[in-house]
Design an enzyme around this catalytic site. Structure first.
Site, PDB file in Angstrom:
ATOM      1  CG  MET A   1     -11.566  -2.700   5.331  1.00 19.06           C
ATOM      2  SD  MET A   1     -10.061  -2.310   4.410  1.00 19.06           S
ATOM      3  CE  MET A   1      -9.022  -1.570   5.664  1.00 19.06           C
TER       4      MET A   1
ATOM      5  CG  HIS B   1      -3.948  -1.610  -1.604  1.00 19.52           C
ATOM      6  ND1 HIS B   1      -5.051  -2.385  -1.882  1.00 19.52           N
ATOM      7  CD2 HIS B   1      -4.316  -0.799  -0.575  1.00 19.52           C
ATOM      8  CE1 HIS B   1      -6.043  -2.076  -1.047  1.00 19.52           C
ATOM      9  NE2 HIS B   1      -5.618  -1.111  -0.244  1.00 19.52           N
TER      10      HIS B   1
ATOM     11  CG  HIS C   1      -9.260   0.195  -0.309  1.00 19.36           C
ATOM     12  ND1 HIS C   1      -8.641  -0.014   0.906  1.00 19.36           N
ATOM     13  CD2 HIS C   1     -10.605   0.171  -0.056  1.00 19.36           C
ATOM     14  CE1 HIS C   1      -9.557  -0.153   1.847  1.00 19.36           C
ATOM     15  NE2 HIS C   1     -10.752  -0.035   1.297  1.00 19.36           N
TER      16      HIS C   1
ATOM     17  CG  ASP D   1      -5.109   2.400   0.929  1.00 19.58           C
ATOM     18  OD1 ASP D   1      -6.069   1.607   0.866  1.00 19.58           O
ATOM     19  OD2 ASP D   1      -3.958   2.060   1.246  1.00 19.58           O
TER      20      ASP D   1
ATOM     21  N   GLY E   1      -8.779   3.999   7.242  1.00 16.24           N
ATOM     22  CA  GLY E   1      -8.474   5.420   7.430  1.00 16.24           C
ATOM     23  C   GLY E   1      -7.008   5.707   7.686  1.00 16.24           C
ATOM     24  CG  PHE E   2      -5.693   6.570  10.418  1.00 16.60           C
ATOM     25  CD1 PHE E   2      -5.222   7.870  10.218  1.00 16.60           C
ATOM     26  CD2 PHE E   2      -7.000   6.394  10.883  1.00 16.60           C
ATOM     27  CE1 PHE E   2      -6.037   8.970  10.481  1.00 16.60           C
ATOM     28  CE2 PHE E   2      -7.817   7.480  11.141  1.00 16.60           C
ATOM     29  CZ  PHE E   2      -7.343   8.779  10.943  1.00 16.60           C
ATOM     30  N   GLY E   3      -2.794   3.959   8.087  1.00 12.91           N
ATOM     31  CA  GLY E   3      -1.842   2.865   8.070  1.00 12.91           C
ATOM     32  C   GLY E   3      -1.325   2.636   9.480  1.00 12.91           C
ATOM     33  N   GLY E   4      -0.641   1.536   9.679  1.00 10.50           N
ATOM     34  CA  GLY E   4       0.054   1.300  10.940  1.00 10.50           C
ATOM     35  C   GLY E   4      -0.799   0.888  12.123  1.00 10.50           C
TER      36      GLY E   4
ATOM     37  CB  SER F   1      -0.903   0.015   1.233  1.00 11.29           C
ATOM     38  OG  SER F   1      -1.447   1.313   1.385  1.00 11.29           O
TER      39      SER F   1
ATOM     40  CB  SER G   1       3.173   0.605   8.430  1.00 13.13           C
ATOM     41  OG  SER G   1       2.344  -0.395   8.945  1.00 13.13           O
TER      42      SER G   1
ATOM     43  CG  ASP H   1      -6.218  -2.846   3.252  1.00  3.99           C
ATOM     44  OD1 ASP H   1      -5.120  -2.610   3.792  1.00  3.99           O
ATOM     45  OD2 ASP H   1      -6.848  -2.015   2.575  1.00  3.99           O
TER      46      ASP H   1
ATOM     47  CG  MET I   1     -11.169   3.276   2.461  1.00  3.72           C
ATOM     48  SD  MET I   1      -9.579   3.225   3.284  1.00  3.72           S
ATOM     49  CE  MET I   1      -8.517   3.366   1.863  1.00  3.72           C
TER      50      MET I   1
ATOM     51  N   GLY J   1      -2.790  -4.076   9.092  1.00  2.39           N
ATOM     52  CA  GLY J   1      -2.047  -4.748  10.160  1.00  2.39           C
ATOM     53  C   GLY J   1      -1.349  -6.020   9.736  1.00  2.39           C
TER      54      GLY J   1
ATOM     55  CG  MET K   1      -8.295   7.268   2.824  1.00  3.05           C
ATOM     56  SD  MET K   1      -7.333   7.337   4.335  1.00  3.05           S
ATOM     57  CE  MET K   1      -6.500   5.752   4.260  1.00  3.05           C
TER      58      MET K   1
HETATM   59  C1  DX5 Z   1      -6.211   1.510   5.699  1.00  5.19           C
HETATM   60  C2  DX5 Z   1      -5.823   1.230   4.281  1.00  5.19           C
HETATM   61  C3  DX5 Z   1      -4.714   0.271   4.170  1.00  5.19           C
HETATM   62  C4  DX5 Z   1      -3.428   0.715   4.828  1.00  5.19           C
HETATM   63  C5  DX5 Z   1      -2.826  -0.512   5.434  1.00  5.19           C
HETATM   64  O1  DX5 Z   1      -7.315   2.305   5.740  1.00  5.19           O
HETATM   65  O2  DX5 Z   1      -6.918   0.710   3.549  1.00  5.19           O
HETATM   66  O3  DX5 Z   1      -4.493  -0.157   2.827  1.00  5.19           O
HETATM   67  O4  DX5 Z   1      -2.510   1.318   3.950  1.00  5.19           O
HETATM   68  O5  DX5 Z   1      -1.759  -0.131   6.186  1.00  5.19           O
HETATM   69  P1  DX5 Z   1      -1.003  -1.113   7.168  1.00  5.19           P
HETATM   70  O6  DX5 Z   1      -0.499  -2.254   6.342  1.00  5.19           O
HETATM   71  O7  DX5 Z   1       0.085  -0.245   7.714  1.00  5.19           O
HETATM   72  O8  DX5 Z   1      -2.004  -1.557   8.213  1.00  5.19           O
HETATM   73 ZN    ZN Z   2      -6.458  -0.270   1.515  1.00  6.73          ZN
END
Ligand code: DX5
Ligand code: ZN
Length: 215
Positions: A136, A32, A65, A34, A141-144, A7, A197, A174, A67, A176, A36
């Site tokens: 999901m 991928h 993707h 994202d 909404g967020f990575g990590g 991603s 991440s 998708d 969102m 973690g 938003m």
């Molecule tokens: C979250 C995104 C993911 C995100 C995953 O809303 O849809 O694609 O980038 O990030 P990690 O792999 O860090 O959880």
């Molecule tokens: Zn995603």
């Protein structure tokens, strides 16, 4: 072997070209992306001008993707960006069946995404029309963020739904994803792992992608 879709959300946007080139030379199966809108999720990432720039250098298929609310408004724009897969959330589509048909008529693969609290049963009447299910494993909404363990149960339920219905859909997960959660997902029938991440914070992202693919 499980497929990997890094991603770009966790890439360094100041050197995006370099990061895309790294993905090109890696074993990544997809890129991928994202999108938003700050409404469907409490964050804003990037939109079509950025995806178009990425598409110019990307040598891997783009997995977009969305969102965003009412993603059906953007089917042709996503197609014009060169996307191979368009992911829409069940929670964002009042007329999901229509959106799926529009995505396929536009020449893309249709993927339907479920938030962590949305049950797999929501896919029952659409599973034979779609190319991919995206589960999901964090709240979008967020990575990590940390992997939500209940995803494993949903993965098993999705696998049985696909088998019972005779659907050809593949399953993508998708959020973690790391070596530990990735191994559990691969063992329980995941086809594609999205990893943000974990890949981009790694000292050697290409090696990390290769390791994930061997899970
Ligand atoms: C979250 C995104 C993911 C995100 C995953 O809303 O849809 O694609 O980038 O990030 P990690 O792999 O860090 O959880
Ligand atoms: Zn995603």
């Amino acid at each position: 072997m499980v497929k990997v879709a890094p991603s770009v959300l966790s890439a360094d946007f100041g050197k995006l070209n370099q990061d895309i080139q790294m993905l090109n030379s890696s074993e990544a199966d997809y890129i991928h992306l994202d999108v938003m809108d700050g409404v469907f999720v409490p964050n804003i990432s990037f939109g079509f001008p950025v995806i178009k720039s990425i598409a110019k250098v990307a040598q891997k298929p783009l997995d977009v993707h969305l969102m965003i609310v009412d993603p059906q408004r953007y089917v042709s724009q996503v197609r014009d960006c060169g996307a191979e897969i368009m992911n829409v959330h069940v929670e964002a589509c009042t007329h999901l069946h229509r959106v799926v048909q529009q995505i396929k008529s536009a020449g893309m693969k249709a993927a339907v995404t479920l938030n962590p609290a949305t049950p797999v049963i929501m896919l029952e009447d659409i599973i034979n029309d779609i190319d991919m299910v995206l589960l999901m494993s964090v709240n979008p909404g967020f990575g990590g963020q940390s992997f939500i363990p209940g995803t494993i149960k949903k993965l098993k339920q999705t696998r049985s739904l696909i088998e019972q219905s005779g659907s050809n859909a593949v399953i993508e997960i998708d959020g973690g994803v790391n070596m530990k959660t990735g191994a559990e997902l691969a063992a329980n029938g995941a086809d594609i792992l999205v990893a943000g991440s974990f890949v981009f914070s790694s000292k050697n992202p290409e090696a990390t992608i290769a390791e994930l693919r061997r899970l």
